[in-house]
Design a protein around this motif. Structure first.
Motif, PDB file in Angstrom:
ATOM      1  N   HIS A 459      10.212  -8.201  -5.288  1.00  0.00           N
ATOM      2  CA  HIS A 459       9.104  -9.263  -5.841  1.00  0.00           C
ATOM      3  C   HIS A 459       7.985  -9.210  -4.381  1.00  0.00           C
ATOM      4  CE1 HIS A 459      12.244 -10.401  -8.700  1.00  0.00           C
ATOM      5  NE2 HIS A 459      12.916 -10.455  -7.680  1.00  0.00           N
ATOM      6  N   VAL A 460       8.082  -8.486  -3.687  1.00  0.00           N
ATOM      7  CA  VAL A 460       7.152  -8.671  -2.642  1.00  0.00           C
ATOM      8  C   VAL A 460       5.600  -8.409  -3.097  1.00  0.00           C
ATOM      9  CG1 VAL A 460       8.531  -7.594  -0.664  1.00  0.00           C
ATOM     10  CG2 VAL A 460       7.304  -6.224  -2.050  1.00  0.00           C
ATOM     11  N   GLY A 482      -2.034 -12.369  -0.834  1.00  0.00           N
ATOM     12  CA  GLY A 482      -2.538 -11.321  -0.002  1.00  0.00           C
ATOM     13  C   GLY A 482      -2.150  -9.813  -0.836  1.00  0.00           C
ATOM     14  N   LEU A 483      -0.522  -9.592  -0.752  1.00  0.00           N
ATOM     15  CA  LEU A 483      -0.033  -8.543  -1.145  1.00  0.00           C
ATOM     16  C   LEU A 483      -0.258  -7.899  -2.628  1.00  0.00           C
ATOM     17  CD1 LEU A 483       3.401  -8.407   0.792  1.00  0.00           C
ATOM     18  CD2 LEU A 483       1.306  -7.212   1.423  1.00  0.00           C
ATOM     19  N   ALA A 484      -0.264  -9.092  -3.426  1.00  0.00           N
ATOM     20  CA  ALA A 484      -0.610  -8.902  -4.792  1.00  0.00           C
ATOM     21  C   ALA A 484      -2.140  -8.329  -4.995  1.00  0.00           C
ATOM     22  CB  ALA A 484      -0.404 -10.107  -5.678  1.00  0.00           C
ATOM     23  N   ILE A 485      -2.866  -8.819  -4.185  1.00  0.00           N
ATOM     24  CA  ILE A 485      -4.397  -8.174  -4.393  1.00  0.00           C
ATOM     25  C   ILE A 485      -4.414  -6.862  -3.531  1.00  0.00           C
ATOM     26  CG2 ILE A 485      -6.636  -8.508  -3.431  1.00  0.00           C
ATOM     27  CD1 ILE A 485      -6.204 -11.619  -3.651  1.00  0.00           C
ATOM     28  N   ALA A 486      -3.621  -6.473  -2.570  1.00  0.00           N
ATOM     29  CA  ALA A 486      -3.548  -5.193  -1.821  1.00  0.00           C
ATOM     30  C   ALA A 486      -3.140  -4.096  -3.139  1.00  0.00           C
ATOM     31  CB  ALA A 486      -2.726  -5.139  -0.695  1.00  0.00           C
ATOM     32  N   HIS A 487      -2.018  -4.643  -3.807  1.00  0.00           N
ATOM     33  CA  HIS A 487      -1.375  -3.590  -4.847  1.00  0.00           C
ATOM     34  C   HIS A 487      -2.549  -3.432  -5.866  1.00  0.00           C
ATOM     35  CE1 HIS A 487       1.566  -2.557  -7.911  1.00  0.00           C
ATOM     36  NE2 HIS A 487       2.286  -2.181  -6.890  1.00  0.00           N
ATOM     37  N   GLU A 488      -3.185  -4.468  -6.447  1.00  0.00           N
ATOM     38  CA  GLU A 488      -4.032  -4.074  -7.382  1.00  0.00           C
ATOM     39  C   GLU A 488      -5.154  -3.229  -6.774  1.00  0.00           C
ATOM     40  OE1 GLU A 488      -3.916  -4.839 -10.517  1.00  0.00           O
ATOM     41  OE2 GLU A 488      -2.322  -6.543 -10.396  1.00  0.00           O
ATOM     42  N   THR A 496      -0.959   4.167  -4.990  1.00  0.00           N
ATOM     43  CA  THR A 496       0.211   3.292  -4.995  1.00  0.00           C
ATOM     44  C   THR A 496       0.537   2.639  -3.641  1.00  0.00           C
ATOM     45  OG1 THR A 496       1.714   5.119  -4.415  1.00  0.00           O
ATOM     46  CG2 THR A 496       1.515   4.780  -6.472  1.00  0.00           C
ATOM     47  N   LEU A 497       1.185   1.457  -3.871  1.00  0.00           N
ATOM     48  CA  LEU A 497       1.392   0.690  -2.656  1.00  0.00           C
ATOM     49  C   LEU A 497       2.903   0.151  -2.783  1.00  0.00           C
ATOM     50  CD1 LEU A 497       0.885  -0.579   0.121  1.00  0.00           C
ATOM     51  CD2 LEU A 497      -0.051  -2.739  -1.268  1.00  0.00           C
ATOM     52  N   THR A 498       3.783   0.860  -1.688  1.00  0.00           N
ATOM     53  CA  THR A 498       5.379   0.414  -1.825  1.00  0.00           C
ATOM     54  C   THR A 498       5.526  -0.390  -0.813  1.00  0.00           C
ATOM     55  OG1 THR A 498       5.818   2.669  -0.812  1.00  0.00           O
ATOM     56  CG2 THR A 498       5.478   2.522  -3.425  1.00  0.00           C
ATOM     57  N   ALA A 499       6.958  -0.845  -0.905  1.00  0.00           N
ATOM     58  CA  ALA A 499       7.508  -1.675   0.319  1.00  0.00           C
ATOM     59  C   ALA A 499       8.956  -1.085   0.628  1.00  0.00           C
ATOM     60  CB  ALA A 499       7.509  -2.962   0.274  1.00  0.00           C
ATOM     61  N   ALA A 500       9.383  -1.119   1.721  1.00  0.00           N
ATOM     62  CA  ALA A 500      10.803  -0.562   2.129  1.00  0.00           C
ATOM     63  C   ALA A 500      11.086  -0.927   3.391  1.00  0.00           C
ATOM     64  CB  ALA A 500      10.971   0.959   1.844  1.00  0.00           C
ATOM     65  N   ASN A 501      12.335  -0.581   3.741  1.00  0.00           N
ATOM     66  CA  ASN A 501      13.018  -1.109   5.236  1.00  0.00           C
ATOM     67  C   ASN A 501      13.120   0.230   5.772  1.00  0.00           C
ATOM     68  OD1 ASN A 501      13.043  -4.058   4.893  1.00  0.00           O
ATOM     69  ND2 ASN A 501      14.994  -3.719   3.739  1.00  0.00           N
ATOM     70  N   HIS A 502      12.728   0.043   7.116  1.00  0.00           N
ATOM     71  CA  HIS A 502      12.961   1.239   8.137  1.00  0.00           C
ATOM     72  C   HIS A 502      14.504   1.374   8.679  1.00  0.00           C
ATOM     73  CE1 HIS A 502      12.530   4.131  11.311  1.00  0.00           C
ATOM     74  NE2 HIS A 502      11.136   4.601  10.846  1.00  0.00           N
ATOM     75  N   PRO A 503      14.978   2.655   8.525  1.00  0.00           N
ATOM     76  CA  PRO A 503      16.264   2.621   8.988  1.00  0.00           C
ATOM     77  C   PRO A 503      16.872   1.913  10.324  1.00  0.00           C
ATOM     78  CG  PRO A 503      15.671   4.689   8.085  1.00  0.00           C
ATOM     79  CD  PRO A 503      14.379   3.874   8.227  1.00  0.00           C
ATOM     80  N   ASP A 504      15.713   1.973  11.025  1.00  0.00           N
ATOM     81  CA  ASP A 504      16.017   1.569  12.592  1.00  0.00           C
ATOM     82  C   ASP A 504      15.499  -0.058  12.738  1.00  0.00           C
ATOM     83  OD1 ASP A 504      16.791   3.969  13.545  1.00  0.00           O
ATOM     84  OD2 ASP A 504      14.780   4.526  13.890  1.00  0.00           O
ATOM     85  N   GLY A 505      15.213  -0.409  11.328  1.00  0.00           N
ATOM     86  CA  GLY A 505      14.717  -2.018  11.431  1.00  0.00           C
ATOM     87  C   GLY A 505      13.206  -2.105  11.222  1.00  0.00           C
ATOM     88  N   GLY A 506      12.837  -3.397  10.594  1.00  0.00           N
ATOM     89  CA  GLY A 506      11.481  -3.491  10.314  1.00  0.00           C
ATOM     90  C   GLY A 506      11.198  -3.173   8.898  1.00  0.00           C
ATOM     91  N   ALA A 507       9.896  -3.625   8.592  1.00  0.00           N
ATOM     92  CA  ALA A 507       9.534  -3.223   7.116  1.00  0.00           C
ATOM     93  C   ALA A 507       8.527  -2.216   7.301  1.00  0.00           C
ATOM     94  CB  ALA A 507       8.852  -4.482   6.424  1.00  0.00           C
ATOM     95  N   VAL A 508       8.396  -1.416   6.028  1.00  0.00           N
ATOM     96  CA  VAL A 508       7.320  -0.152   6.084  1.00  0.00           C
ATOM     97  C   VAL A 508       6.516  -0.380   4.786  1.00  0.00           C
ATOM     98  CG1 VAL A 508       7.022   2.130   6.108  1.00  0.00           C
ATOM     99  CG2 VAL A 508       8.927   1.082   7.528  1.00  0.00           C
TER     100      VAL A 508
END
Length: 523
Positions: A459-460, A482-488, A496-508
């Motif tokens: 849902h980000v 902001g993120l919705a406008i960036a995705h559009e 494309t614009l995607t979101a995930a979590n880094h294995p060592d921590g933090g968002a990517v």
């Protein structure tokens, strides 16, 4: 030993036969099984009746023939008979048997049966006891040398003839029954002489085997003939089912005006009518939702448009007040209030601009002015304009050229929103890295915060979505657009614009764009 159970269950499931999955195949198989069951049941009942009729006919014929022969031969027998007399009687009976080829024997007053043929099968003890107890003719099916035989036992009675005082002759009056008393009718009495006969039932068994062979030979054609009505029945059932499937596929594709013709009054017709009712309801609900959504979009666009003018005036006033607050001529409390008002006015102005941008996305009217640029240059300018180029909070990793054909203003909005989101909701340092591979350019924005909760990841990029409970927030949080406008904006450029979590921590967050060689032309 419990760890062995799941593999064992899997092995059992693997050994199970794969049942037919198609509805047509299952209907045909079910029809054929029902036809086969009915045919087997009918054949079994018919076989039992025919077998009983064949054996009953053989028994009745044998009893009648033996009675006729005894009526002819017994009066000539002298009582009490000697062993030779009994052997002679049985010899005559064997010769008179003809095609039936029976083997006879005789006994007098419970003595051992005397047979003329050495190949005669032994008389069953049960048959002898039944004849002795009942005094009537009895028959019993036996097996001799692996073949079915029929054994008969018939007592002989005698009576005084009118005007004759000689009691040394006997008249045979057998009765073919296993019940009743030992005395005959009238003055008939048992003579003590009992005759036994046995003959093979090979011919009758051959008739029974012929019935079985005929039933087996007729089973395959019967099933083949049953296949034709089975196919017709399956077709008549599956035709409306196929129509329902095609209708459902059209509904799923968005053709909500789909309706099916209703034929008949059976359960499938009721299902078709229910489908049409569902499609009509969906069409009405979808039209209402579109109307409400269009109204909401018009309302947001109108409100944002109407707010732009007063907000512009408010922004001008707050700039003057900011100058007064900066000069120190205002009291401390007034200065704090002025700064707070100025910040909120700027936030409201940004929200209005975001709403206007969203309304342009919804109306498919967002303009895109593409240029050939190096994405490294866009990243550097974005960081410099927002004061992130110097210091340790944001780091840029730009090792190689990254030519793209994009709208610089919109990509700047995307990069600014991603870095601001990482600083507000994650923890510095934030790394912005650019890489080129396989005709694609990728920009990754990585923070060192706690990451994005798994339930929030899908849902980000939703409008106005804020995972308040999942992340700590600093002051001045955004509008949720902001993120919705960036995705559009990424989609406008074919990326494309995607979101995930880094294995060592933090968002990517990863922005992927076509390189300049594969990008579409200028819009």
């Amino acid at each position: 030993m419990s760890p062995l159970r799941p593999p064992a269950r899997s092995a059992v499931r693997a050994l199970r036969p794969h049942l037919p999955r198609g509805l047509r195949v299952r209907l045909v198989v079910a029809f054929l099984l029902a036809a086969a069951f009915g045919a087997l049941l009918t054949a079994g009942l018919t076989f039992q009746r025919a077998r009983a009729a064949i054996l009953d006919r053989a028994e009745e014929t044998a009893v009648t023939d033996l009675r006729a022969q005894l009526d002819s031969l017994a009066p000539e027998l002298t009582l009490p008979p000697t062993t030779e007399d009994l052997r002679g009687l049985t010899r005559q009976l064997d010769q008179a048997g003809g095609a039936r080829a029976w083997h006879s024997s005789a006994s007098y007053r419970g003595g051992e049966p005397v047979a003329a043929s050495p190949g005669a099968p032994p008389v069953p003890e049960e048959l002898r006891e039944t004849v002795r107890d009942s005094g009537r003719a009895v028959h019993q099916r036996t097996e001799h040398d692996g073949s079915p035989w029929l054994a008969l036992g018939m007592p002989v009675t005698y009576s005084d003839r009118p005007g004759n005082t000689d009691t040394t002759t006997a008249t045979a009056t057998p009765t073919a029954t296993t019940t009743g008393t030992g005395s005959g009718s009238g003055s008939d009495t048992l003579s003590g002489l009992t005759v036994y006969a046995a003959f093979p039932l090979d011919e009758d068994q051959a008739d029974i085997d012929a019935l079985v062979t005929a039933a087996q030979a007729g089973a395959v054609p019967a099933l083949a003939l049953a296949l034709v009505p089975a196919l017709f029945a399956a077709r008549s059932v599956l035709r409306p089912v196929r129509r329902l499937r095609h209708g459902a596929e059209r509904i799923a594709a968005g053709e909500l005006t789909t309706r099916l013709d209703t034929e008949g009054r059976d359960e499938l017709a009721d299902l078709t009518r229910a489908f049409n009712t569902m499609a009509e309801t969906l069409e009405g609900d979808a039209a209402e939702l579109r109307r409400l959504e269009a109204g909401a979009r018009r309302f947001a666009a109108d409100v944002a448009h109407e707010l732009r003018t007063p907000l512009a005036a408010m922004a001008a006033v707050t700039e003057v007040l900011d100058e007064d607050a900066a000069s120190g001529v205002l009291p401390a409390d007034t200065e704090d209030a002025v700064r707070l008002i100025s910040e909120e006015v700027r936030t409201l102005a940004r929200m209005v601009e975001d709403l206007m941008e969203v309304s342009r996305f919804d109306a498919k009217a967002a303009p895109v002015h593409r240029e050939d640029v190096d994405l490294r240059t866009l990243v550097t300018k974005t960081l410099q304009l927002r004061g992130w180029a110097h210091g340790e909070r944001v780091r840029a990793d730009l090792p190689e050229p990254a030519p793209v054909h994009v709208d610089p203003r919109r990509i700047d909005v995307v990069l600014g929103n991603l870095v601001a989101n990482a600083l507000h909701h994650g923890r510095p340092p934030v790394t912005v890295a650019v890489r080129t591979r396989d005709d694609l350019v990728r920009v990754t924005v990585t923070d060192h915060g706690p990451g994005i909760p798994d339930d929030a990841l899908p849902h980000v990029f939703d409008r106005f979505y804020k995972a308040d409970a999942a992340r700590p927030r600093s002051g001045g949080s955004g509008s949720g657009l902001g993120l919705a406008i960036a995705h559009e904006n990424a989609a406008l450029h074919g990326g494309t614009l995607t979101a995930a979590n880094h294995p060592d921590g933090g968002a990517v967050f990863t922005l992927t764009l076509p390189s300049a060689a594969s990008s579409p032309g200028t819009t």
